[in-house]
Motif scaffolding. Structure first.
Motif, PDB file in Angstrom:
ATOM      1  N   GLU A 176      20.791  65.491  24.934  1.00 17.40           N
ATOM      2  CA  GLU A 176      19.853  65.707  23.832  1.00 17.40           C
ATOM      3  C   GLU A 176      19.405  64.362  23.257  1.00 17.40           C
ATOM      4  OE1 GLU A 176      19.847  67.849  19.394  1.00 17.40           O
ATOM      5  OE2 GLU A 176      21.643  67.847  20.653  1.00 17.40           O
ATOM      6  N   THR A 177      18.146  64.294  22.856  1.00 21.37           N
ATOM      7  CA  THR A 177      17.660  63.129  22.130  1.00 21.37           C
ATOM      8  C   THR A 177      17.191  63.561  20.748  1.00 21.37           C
ATOM      9  OG1 THR A 177      15.464  63.397  23.147  1.00 21.37           O
ATOM     10  CG2 THR A 177      16.973  61.835  24.188  1.00 21.37           C
ATOM     11  N   THR A 178      17.109  62.599  19.833  1.00 20.36           N
ATOM     12  CA  THR A 178      16.758  62.912  18.443  1.00 20.36           C
ATOM     13  C   THR A 178      15.643  61.999  17.967  1.00 20.36           C
ATOM     14  OG1 THR A 178      18.415  61.354  17.603  1.00 20.36           O
ATOM     15  CG2 THR A 178      19.128  63.632  17.948  1.00 20.36           C
ATOM     16  N   GLY A 179      15.183  62.283  16.751  1.00 21.01           N
ATOM     17  CA  GLY A 179      14.187  61.415  16.126  1.00 21.01           C
ATOM     18  C   GLY A 179      12.911  61.322  16.935  1.00 21.01           C
ATOM     19  N   TYR A 180      12.490  60.096  17.186  1.00 21.68           N
ATOM     20  CA  TYR A 180      11.253  59.885  17.938  1.00 21.68           C
ATOM     21  C   TYR A 180      11.398  60.233  19.421  1.00 21.68           C
ATOM     22  CZ  TYR A 180       9.853  57.190  13.808  1.00 21.68           C
ATOM     23  OH  TYR A 180       9.552  56.800  12.542  1.00 21.68           O
ATOM     24  N   GLY A 181      12.614  60.180  19.921  1.00 15.58           N
ATOM     25  CA  GLY A 181      12.818  60.467  21.337  1.00 15.58           C
ATOM     26  C   GLY A 181      12.435  59.313  22.249  1.00 15.58           C
ATOM     27  N   SER A 228      12.629  56.328  24.855  1.00 14.04           N
ATOM     28  CA  SER A 228      13.444  56.038  26.052  1.00 14.04           C
ATOM     29  C   SER A 228      14.203  57.259  26.558  1.00 14.04           C
ATOM     30  CB  SER A 228      14.435  54.901  25.749  1.00 14.04           C
ATOM     31  OG  SER A 228      13.747  53.750  25.306  1.00 14.04           O
ATOM     32  N   ASP A 229      13.583  58.429  26.473  1.00 10.38           N
ATOM     33  CA  ASP A 229      14.193  59.672  26.958  1.00 10.38           C
ATOM     34  C   ASP A 229      13.860  59.808  28.443  1.00 10.38           C
ATOM     35  OD1 ASP A 229      14.987  62.245  27.590  1.00 10.38           O
ATOM     36  OD2 ASP A 229      14.259  63.114  25.712  1.00 10.38           O
ATOM     37  N   ARG A 230      14.738  59.274  29.282  1.00  7.91           N
ATOM     38  CA  ARG A 230      14.476  59.292  30.723  1.00  7.91           C
ATOM     39  C   ARG A 230      14.479  60.714  31.279  1.00  7.91           C
ATOM     40  NH1 ARG A 230      11.493  58.491  34.617  1.00  7.91           N
ATOM     41  NH2 ARG A 230      12.466  58.367  36.676  1.00  7.91           N
ATOM     42  N   GLY A 231      15.308  61.590  30.690  1.00  9.47           N
ATOM     43  CA  GLY A 231      15.339  62.976  31.149  1.00  9.47           C
ATOM     44  C   GLY A 231      14.015  63.683  30.933  1.00  9.47           C
ATOM     45  N   ARG A 232      13.395  63.436  29.777  1.00  9.42           N
ATOM     46  CA  ARG A 232      12.076  64.018  29.491  1.00  9.42           C
ATOM     47  C   ARG A 232      11.037  63.515  30.482  1.00  9.42           C
ATOM     48  NH1 ARG A 232      10.558  61.501  24.517  1.00  9.42           N
ATOM     49  NH2 ARG A 232       9.633  59.936  25.885  1.00  9.42           N
ATOM     50  N   GLU A 233      11.076  62.215  30.758  1.00  8.00           N
ATOM     51  CA  GLU A 233      10.134  61.628  31.717  1.00  8.00           C
ATOM     52  C   GLU A 233      10.354  62.202  33.113  1.00  8.00           C
ATOM     53  OE1 GLU A 233      10.066  57.257  29.438  1.00  8.00           O
ATOM     54  OE2 GLU A 233      11.097  57.519  31.354  1.00  8.00           O
ATOM     55  N   LEU A 234      11.626  62.368  33.472  1.00  5.54           N
ATOM     56  CA  LEU A 234      11.956  62.864  34.803  1.00  5.54           C
ATOM     57  C   LEU A 234      11.517  64.309  34.991  1.00  5.54           C
ATOM     58  CD1 LEU A 234      13.363  61.739  37.324  1.00  5.54           C
ATOM     59  CD2 LEU A 234      15.471  62.795  36.510  1.00  5.54           C
ATOM     60  N   PRO A 246      -2.930  59.687  19.166  1.00  5.79           N
ATOM     61  CA  PRO A 246      -3.574  58.693  20.017  1.00  5.79           C
ATOM     62  C   PRO A 246      -2.744  57.400  20.025  1.00  5.79           C
ATOM     63  CG  PRO A 246      -5.201  59.764  18.637  1.00  5.79           C
ATOM     64  CD  PRO A 246      -3.866  60.226  18.149  1.00  5.79           C
ATOM     65  N   GLY A 247      -2.540  56.874  21.217  1.00  2.00           N
ATOM     66  CA  GLY A 247      -1.765  55.647  21.363  1.00  2.00           C
ATOM     67  C   GLY A 247      -0.306  55.889  21.673  1.00  2.00           C
ATOM     68  N   LEU A 248       0.245  57.029  21.236  1.00  2.00           N
ATOM     69  CA  LEU A 248       1.649  57.336  21.520  1.00  2.00           C
ATOM     70  C   LEU A 248       1.818  58.001  22.880  1.00  2.00           C
ATOM     71  CD1 LEU A 248       2.905  58.696  18.068  1.00  2.00           C
ATOM     72  CD2 LEU A 248       3.124  56.390  19.001  1.00  2.00           C
ATOM     73  N   LEU A 249       0.872  58.868  23.207  1.00  2.00           N
ATOM     74  CA  LEU A 249       0.895  59.600  24.469  1.00  2.00           C
ATOM     75  C   LEU A 249       2.264  60.242  24.701  1.00  2.00           C
ATOM     76  CD1 LEU A 249      -1.276  57.255  26.741  1.00  2.00           C
ATOM     77  CD2 LEU A 249      -1.985  59.148  25.289  1.00  2.00           C
ATOM     78  N   LYS A 250       2.879  60.003  25.862  1.00  2.00           N
ATOM     79  CA  LYS A 250       4.135  60.693  26.186  1.00  2.00           C
ATOM     80  C   LYS A 250       5.382  59.883  25.842  1.00  2.00           C
ATOM     81  CE  LYS A 250       3.594  61.679  30.549  1.00  2.00           C
ATOM     82  NZ  LYS A 250       4.005  62.348  31.800  1.00  2.00           N
ATOM     83  N   GLU A 251       5.232  58.831  25.061  1.00  2.00           N
ATOM     84  CA  GLU A 251       6.364  57.954  24.765  1.00  2.00           C
ATOM     85  C   GLU A 251       7.301  58.518  23.710  1.00  2.00           C
ATOM     86  OE1 GLU A 251       6.926  55.237  26.578  1.00  2.00           O
ATOM     87  OE2 GLU A 251       5.144  55.831  27.700  1.00  2.00           O
ATOM     88  N   VAL A 252       6.917  59.608  23.053  1.00  2.00           N
ATOM     89  CA  VAL A 252       7.748  60.190  22.002  1.00  2.00           C
ATOM     90  C   VAL A 252       7.982  61.673  22.278  1.00  2.00           C
ATOM     91  CG1 VAL A 252       6.958  58.561  20.248  1.00  2.00           C
ATOM     92  CG2 VAL A 252       5.719  60.711  20.582  1.00  2.00           C
ATOM     93  N   GLY A 253       8.883  62.250  21.487  1.00  2.00           N
ATOM     94  CA  GLY A 253       9.149  63.679  21.593  1.00  2.00           C
ATOM     95  C   GLY A 253      10.597  63.952  21.958  1.00  2.00           C
ATOM     96  N   ALA A 254      11.435  64.137  20.932  1.00  2.00           N
ATOM     97  CA  ALA A 254      12.844  64.432  21.181  1.00  2.00           C
ATOM     98  C   ALA A 254      12.990  65.791  21.860  1.00  2.00           C
ATOM     99  CB  ALA A 254      13.613  64.414  19.859  1.00  2.00           C
TER     100      ALA A 254
END
Length: 420
Positions: free
Chosen positions: A56-61, A63-69, A261-269
């Protein structure tokens, strides 16, 4: 089954005959499921999925490699450049609305290539007046009716203009009797539209269709597809979520609108990555089980004197099975029987109600572990003529078989079915 559920013995004998007659169709479904299971397994392996990515990730999420994967695995399976898979996308309608709204701009036009869209999407576009609809932002639309229950390519071609930004296809039948869209129609439509302007986005509502065939519409000329994780690709395990797959530009636009805009997929716990991965892995099997239940239902009701679509021996394009009734009370009792045969809330009596996003009262039978999960066994219908039950899902074939037999048994006891 007779002892535990008090099902008419004559119905049990008929069910045995029906099941034997379905063997050839079941074998076909097993073959497709095996192909899809191998495809999914290979995608997991190529992307080096590990249990370390389930945390699980929290907050901004960040560096969530699992989400990216998870995004990468979806893109691999659907053969697209990118994907956006998020538990915060509340439904299939939410995923489609997000994908649609993020990829059009004021002054653009959307062409609906196979008729009026599903009830809940009409508010998104502005067919039904609603706050925040695309119509409020100056996006227009055209609805092209089907011809002989297929996409009318000439009519679509004639409707294209410089304003056309997106051509939308609803893969499944929705609340209608028209058949789903097949591979040939997708490919022909794409050729027609791209021949006019290669930059027009071909977008498909993929709900109820994932893993029914050995390929997906994104391999048949579609630029983008969207759906729900509590339908086919969630495998009956996901608690919530939706997905969008497609070109990188389409996915970047969707993620910019979902977050900023600008954040794209870099966030999201994310908190349920294990279930999202595991559900995807289980999806080919679960879809196959639901399809076996649909085939059984089609032939059983045919032998009981009712019309059902598709026929038991037709090729399947989605997991939905239609059963047509003569009267509203038959439809209502069928849905109540499905509920009575479910593992959850079997004691509840479904009643028609004014469900948000629908023009008519809707009766829904869904004894599901996840609220609204239509990959689990369920049946629903708008209470309007023609009286059609739309049945879908089933975590196991036995679950569907039991639920349908319970529904038939109730109708027999109420004198609505004459069994000899």
């Amino acid at each position: 089954m007779i002892e535990n559920f008090d099902i008419d013995n004559r119905l049990i004998k008929l069910a045995d005959i029906v099941q034997q007659q379905c063997d050839a169709q079941f074998k076909r479904l097993e073959d497709t499921a095996e192909t899809n299971q191998v495809k999914v397994t290979a995608a997991f392996q190529r992307n080096r999925v590990s249990d370390a990515y389930f945390a699980e990730t929290t907050g901004y999420g960040y560096s969530d490699r699992g989400r990216e994967l998870l995004d990468e695995v979806y893109a691999d399976i659907f053969r697209t450049e990118d994907a956006l898979v998020r538990e915060s996308i509340a439904s299939g309608t939410a995923a489609i609305s997000l994908a649609m709204a993020s990829n059009v701009r004021p002054g653009d036009e959307i062409i609906f290539a196979n008729g009026l869209p599903y009830d809940t999407l009409r508010s998104t576009v502005g067919i039904t007046e609603a706050r925040g609809s695309l119509a409020e932002y100056g996006v227009t639309h055209k609805i092209i009716d089907t011809k002989d229950n297929k996409i009318d390519y000439s009519a679509v071609a004639a409707s294209l203009s410089k304003k056309t930004k997106m051509v939308f296809v609803q893969r499944s039948r929705g609340y209608s009797i028209k058949p789903p869209v097949n591979k040939e129609q997708f490919e022909t439509l794409s050729t027609v539209v791209k021949g006019y302007n290669k930059n027009i986005i071909m977008f498909v509502d993929n709900c109820y269709g994932e893993f029914v065939k050995e390929q997906e519409p994104t391999q048949w000329g579609m630029d983008m597809a969207a759906g729900s994780l509590i339908k086919n690709p969630g495998g009956g395990l996901c608690k919530s979520g939706g997905y969008i797959v497609g070109t990188k530009e389409c996915i970047d636009n969707a993620s910019a609108r979902l977050y900023a805009p600008g954040l794209l997929k870099e966030v999201g716990a994310t908190s349920n990555k294990r279930l999202m991965f595991q559900g995807l892995y289980m999806a080919p099997y679960t879809v196959k089980e639901s399809l076996k239940g649909a085939v059984f239902t089609a032939l059983l009701f045919e032998k009981l004197g009712f019309k059902s679509y598709p026929k038991y021996d037709e090729l399947r394009e989605d997991i939905i099975q239609l059963v047509l009734f003569d009267k509203s009370e038959q439809l209502l009792q069928f849905c109540r029987g499905v509920q009575a045969g479910s593992p959850i809330d079997s004691h509840v009596t479904p009643c028609p109600w004014e469900m948000p996003g629908y023009d008519d009262k809707v009766v829904m039978a869904a004894g599901t572990f996840v609220q609204g999960a239509s990959i689990e066994f369920s049946a629903d219908a708008p209470m309007r003529d023609p009286y059609v039950a739309y049945m879908q899902g089933g975590l196991t074939y036995t679950q569907v078989k039991l639920g349908v037999l319970k529904a038939c048994d109730i109708m027999i006891k109420k004198g609505m079915i004459d069994i000899r």
